[in-house]
Design a protein around this motif. Sequence first.
Motif, PDB file in Angstrom:
ATOM      1  N   VAL A  53       0.871  -1.171   0.000  1.00 11.22           N
ATOM      2  CA  VAL A  53       0.000   0.000   0.000  1.00 11.22           C
ATOM      3  C   VAL A  53       0.909   1.223   0.000  1.00 11.22           C
ATOM      4  CG1 VAL A  53      -1.869   1.251   1.137  1.00 11.22           C
ATOM      5  CG2 VAL A  53      -1.749  -1.245   1.335  1.00 11.22           C
ATOM      6  N   HIS A  54       0.685   2.088  -0.971  1.00  7.14           N
ATOM      7  CA  HIS A  54       1.462   3.319  -1.066  1.00  7.14           C
ATOM      8  C   HIS A  54       0.533   4.497  -0.789  1.00  7.14           C
ATOM      9  CE1 HIS A  54       4.542   6.134  -2.351  1.00  7.14           C
ATOM     10  NE2 HIS A  54       3.583   6.763  -3.018  1.00  7.14           N
ATOM     11  N   ALA A  55       0.942   5.349   0.105  1.00  4.12           N
ATOM     12  CA  ALA A  55       0.164   6.548   0.442  1.00  4.12           C
ATOM     13  C   ALA A  55       0.983   7.780   0.097  1.00  4.12           C
ATOM     14  CB  ALA A  55      -0.178   6.563   1.924  1.00  4.12           C
ATOM     15  N   SER A  56       0.360   8.706  -0.596  1.00  5.73           N
ATOM     16  CA  SER A  56       0.981  10.011  -0.806  1.00  5.73           C
ATOM     17  C   SER A  56      -0.050  11.053  -0.391  1.00  5.73           C
ATOM     18  CB  SER A  56       1.411  10.203  -2.261  1.00  5.73           C
ATOM     19  OG  SER A  56       0.334  10.040  -3.136  1.00  5.73           O
ATOM     20  N   TYR A  57       0.410  12.126   0.202  1.00  8.16           N
ATOM     21  CA  TYR A  57      -0.528  13.104   0.723  1.00  8.16           C
ATOM     22  C   TYR A  57       0.113  14.469   0.850  1.00  8.16           C
ATOM     23  CZ  TYR A  57       1.721  11.120   4.917  1.00  8.16           C
ATOM     24  OH  TYR A  57       2.627  10.630   5.824  1.00  8.16           O
ATOM     25  N   ARG A  58      -0.747  15.477   0.742  1.00  9.79           N
ATOM     26  CA  ARG A  58      -0.345  16.863   0.929  1.00  9.79           C
ATOM     27  C   ARG A  58      -1.137  17.385   2.116  1.00  9.79           C
ATOM     28  NH1 ARG A  58       0.900  20.669  -3.501  1.00  9.79           N
ATOM     29  NH2 ARG A  58       0.119  18.917  -4.695  1.00  9.79           N
ATOM     30  N   LEU A  59      -0.448  17.756   3.165  1.00 10.04           N
ATOM     31  CA  LEU A  59      -1.099  18.241   4.377  1.00 10.04           C
ATOM     32  C   LEU A  59      -1.573  19.676   4.201  1.00 10.04           C
ATOM     33  CD1 LEU A  59       1.347  16.697   6.996  1.00 10.04           C
ATOM     34  CD2 LEU A  59      -0.823  15.777   6.165  1.00 10.04           C
ATOM     35  N   GLY A  60      -2.423  20.094   5.102  1.00  5.90           N
ATOM     36  CA  GLY A  60      -2.995  21.431   5.041  1.00  5.90           C
ATOM     37  C   GLY A  60      -1.961  22.540   4.990  1.00  5.90           C
ATOM     38  N   ASP A  61      -0.786  22.299   5.574  1.00  8.47           N
ATOM     39  CA  ASP A  61       0.267  23.321   5.569  1.00  8.47           C
ATOM     40  C   ASP A  61       1.113  23.276   4.297  1.00  8.47           C
ATOM     41  OD1 ASP A  61       1.811  21.046   5.894  1.00  8.47           O
ATOM     42  OD2 ASP A  61       2.585  21.579   7.869  1.00  8.47           O
ATOM     43  N   GLY A  62       0.738  22.411   3.316  1.00 10.70           N
ATOM     44  CA  GLY A  62       1.467  22.316   2.054  1.00 10.70           C
ATOM     45  C   GLY A  62       2.547  21.256   2.017  1.00 10.70           C
ATOM     46  N   GLN A  63       2.861  20.659   3.158  1.00  8.65           N
ATOM     47  CA  GLN A  63       3.905  19.638   3.222  1.00  8.65           C
ATOM     48  C   GLN A  63       3.457  18.386   2.459  1.00  8.65           C
ATOM     49  OE1 GLN A  63       4.722  18.334   7.208  1.00  8.65           O
ATOM     50  NE2 GLN A  63       6.348  16.954   6.577  1.00  8.65           N
ATOM     51  N   GLU A  64       4.315  17.873   1.563  1.00 12.21           N
ATOM     52  CA  GLU A  64       4.020  16.659   0.810  1.00 12.21           C
ATOM     53  C   GLU A  64       4.781  15.487   1.427  1.00 12.21           C
ATOM     54  OE1 GLU A  64       4.129  16.890  -3.428  1.00 12.21           O
ATOM     55  OE2 GLU A  64       3.404  18.956  -3.419  1.00 12.21           O
ATOM     56  N   CYS A  65       4.081  14.359   1.604  1.00  8.92           N
ATOM     57  CA  CYS A  65       4.658  13.193   2.267  1.00  8.92           C
ATOM     58  C   CYS A  65       4.255  11.929   1.518  1.00  8.92           C
ATOM     59  CB  CYS A  65       4.149  13.082   3.709  1.00  8.92           C
ATOM     60  SG  CYS A  65       4.360  14.565   4.698  1.00  8.92           S
ATOM     61  N   SER A  66       4.949  10.847   1.823  1.00  8.37           N
ATOM     62  CA  SER A  66       4.555   9.537   1.303  1.00  8.37           C
ATOM     63  C   SER A  66       5.011   8.480   2.295  1.00  8.37           C
ATOM     64  CB  SER A  66       5.136   9.283  -0.082  1.00  8.37           C
ATOM     65  OG  SER A  66       6.538   9.183  -0.023  1.00  8.37           O
ATOM     66  N   ASP A  67       4.351   7.327   2.215  1.00  6.16           N
ATOM     67  CA  ASP A  67       4.679   6.216   3.107  1.00  6.16           C
ATOM     68  C   ASP A  67       4.255   4.933   2.402  1.00  6.16           C
ATOM     69  OD1 ASP A  67       5.535   4.791   5.304  1.00  6.16           O
ATOM     70  OD2 ASP A  67       4.249   5.838   6.736  1.00  6.16           O
ATOM     71  N   GLN A  68       4.875   3.821   2.772  1.00  6.90           N
ATOM     72  CA  GLN A  68       4.522   2.535   2.186  1.00  6.90           C
ATOM     73  C   GLN A  68       4.357   1.491   3.268  1.00  6.90           C
ATOM     74  OE1 GLN A  68       7.615   1.777  -0.735  1.00  6.90           O
ATOM     75  NE2 GLN A  68       6.257   2.487  -2.343  1.00  6.90           N
ATOM     76  N   LEU A  69       3.494   0.523   2.982  1.00 11.12           N
ATOM     77  CA  LEU A  69       3.241  -0.594   3.882  1.00 11.12           C
ATOM     78  C   LEU A  69       3.389  -1.876   3.084  1.00 11.12           C
ATOM     79  CD1 LEU A  69       1.982  -1.844   6.548  1.00 11.12           C
ATOM     80  CD2 LEU A  69      -0.198  -1.641   5.367  1.00 11.12           C
ATOM     81  N   TYR A  70       4.117  -2.849   3.616  1.00  8.95           N
ATOM     82  CA  TYR A  70       4.256  -4.170   2.999  1.00  8.95           C
ATOM     83  C   TYR A  70       3.762  -5.193   4.003  1.00  8.95           C
ATOM     84  CZ  TYR A  70       7.382  -1.615  -0.080  1.00  8.95           C
ATOM     85  OH  TYR A  70       7.900  -0.696  -0.952  1.00  8.95           O
ATOM     86  N   HIS A  71       2.945  -6.144   3.544  1.00  4.95           N
ATOM     87  CA  HIS A  71       2.397  -7.140   4.449  1.00  4.95           C
ATOM     88  C   HIS A  71       2.044  -8.386   3.658  1.00  4.95           C
ATOM     89  CE1 HIS A  71       0.017  -8.670   7.855  1.00  4.95           C
ATOM     90  NE2 HIS A  71       0.708  -7.804   8.569  1.00  4.95           N
ATOM     91  N   GLY A  72       1.822  -9.497   4.334  1.00  2.00           N
ATOM     92  CA  GLY A  72       1.469 -10.754   3.687  1.00  2.00           C
ATOM     93  C   GLY A  72      -0.016 -11.030   3.644  1.00  2.00           C
ATOM     94  N   LEU A  73      -0.846 -10.081   4.146  1.00  2.00           N
ATOM     95  CA  LEU A  73      -2.277 -10.303   4.208  1.00  2.00           C
ATOM     96  C   LEU A  73      -3.006  -8.973   4.169  1.00  2.00           C
ATOM     97  CD1 LEU A  73      -4.673 -12.317   4.815  1.00  2.00           C
ATOM     98  CD2 LEU A  73      -4.273 -11.809   7.224  1.00  2.00           C
ATOM     99  N   PHE A  74      -3.982  -8.840   3.257  1.00  2.00           N
ATOM    100  CA  PHE A  74      -4.818  -7.649   3.208  1.00  2.00           C
ATOM    101  C   PHE A  74      -6.030  -7.877   4.091  1.00  2.00           C
ATOM    102  CE2 PHE A  74      -8.522  -5.389   1.752  1.00  2.00           C
ATOM    103  CZ  PHE A  74      -8.050  -4.111   1.543  1.00  2.00           C
ATOM    104  N   THR A  75      -6.295  -6.941   4.988  1.00  2.00           N
ATOM    105  CA  THR A  75      -7.517  -6.965   5.797  1.00  2.00           C
ATOM    106  C   THR A  75      -8.056  -5.549   5.884  1.00  2.00           C
ATOM    107  OG1 THR A  75      -6.397  -6.545   7.901  1.00  2.00           O
ATOM    108  CG2 THR A  75      -6.657  -8.863   7.246  1.00  2.00           C
ATOM    109  N   ARG A  76      -9.337  -5.445   6.221  1.00  2.00           N
ATOM    110  CA  ARG A  76      -9.943  -4.123   6.393  1.00  2.00           C
ATOM    111  C   ARG A  76      -9.182  -3.320   7.440  1.00  2.00           C
ATOM    112  NH1 ARG A  76     -15.255  -3.913   4.481  1.00  2.00           N
ATOM    113  NH2 ARG A  76     -15.817  -2.292   5.943  1.00  2.00           N
ATOM    114  N   SER A  77      -8.830  -3.983   8.540  1.00  2.00           N
ATOM    115  CA  SER A  77      -8.181  -3.254   9.633  1.00  2.00           C
ATOM    116  C   SER A  77      -6.730  -2.907   9.315  1.00  2.00           C
ATOM    117  CB  SER A  77      -8.268  -4.050  10.930  1.00  2.00           C
ATOM    118  OG  SER A  77      -7.622  -5.294  10.803  1.00  2.00           O
ATOM    119  N   LEU A  78      -6.051  -3.728   8.500  1.00  2.00           N
ATOM    120  CA  LEU A  78      -4.673  -3.421   8.124  1.00  2.00           C
ATOM    121  C   LEU A  78      -4.620  -2.062   7.434  1.00  2.00           C
ATOM    122  CD1 LEU A  78      -1.657  -4.517   7.654  1.00  2.00           C
ATOM    123  CD2 LEU A  78      -2.497  -5.016   5.364  1.00  2.00           C
TER     124      LEU A  78
END
Length: 139
Positions: A53-78
């Motif tokens: 799962v790759h997340a990219s986002y721009r916060l209200g203050d204009g800061q741009e960020c990204s993060d990634q998650l690697y896992h062996g199982l997809f779940t709603r809560s993950l």
Amino acid sequence: DVSREAHIKWLATRSDPRLVKTFAPREDELSIPGSIRWADGSVSAVFESRVEVHASYRLGDGQECSDQLYHGLFTRSLVQNFFLKVANGADGDYSFVLTLNGHASAPVTFQVTNGRPSISRLEFVMPIDEATARSLGPK
């Protein structure tokens, strides 16, 4: 949707309740579970495979960020827990992409305003069906 208090009151009036309901989130809880919508229209809340799962986002203050998650199982809560880690209630514009066995979903884009997301779940639309995704998984 019923409140937690109404559900507890209802349970107390039953000698053998068999119905289990999900509580509506409290106003102060940020809830946004995930699901997969396959190319054939079916939906999965759980899928066992290599998950990215790759997340990219721009916060209200204009800061741009990204993060990634690697896992062996997809779940709603993950996905929900990853969203909570990434967003942490911060207002901004978000985009999430799910990749399963090399196949990427369409981006899920949404906003968080005053700590509340503009969508109720992260539904990843995949370009393949579940059977194909399973056949591509590790043997």
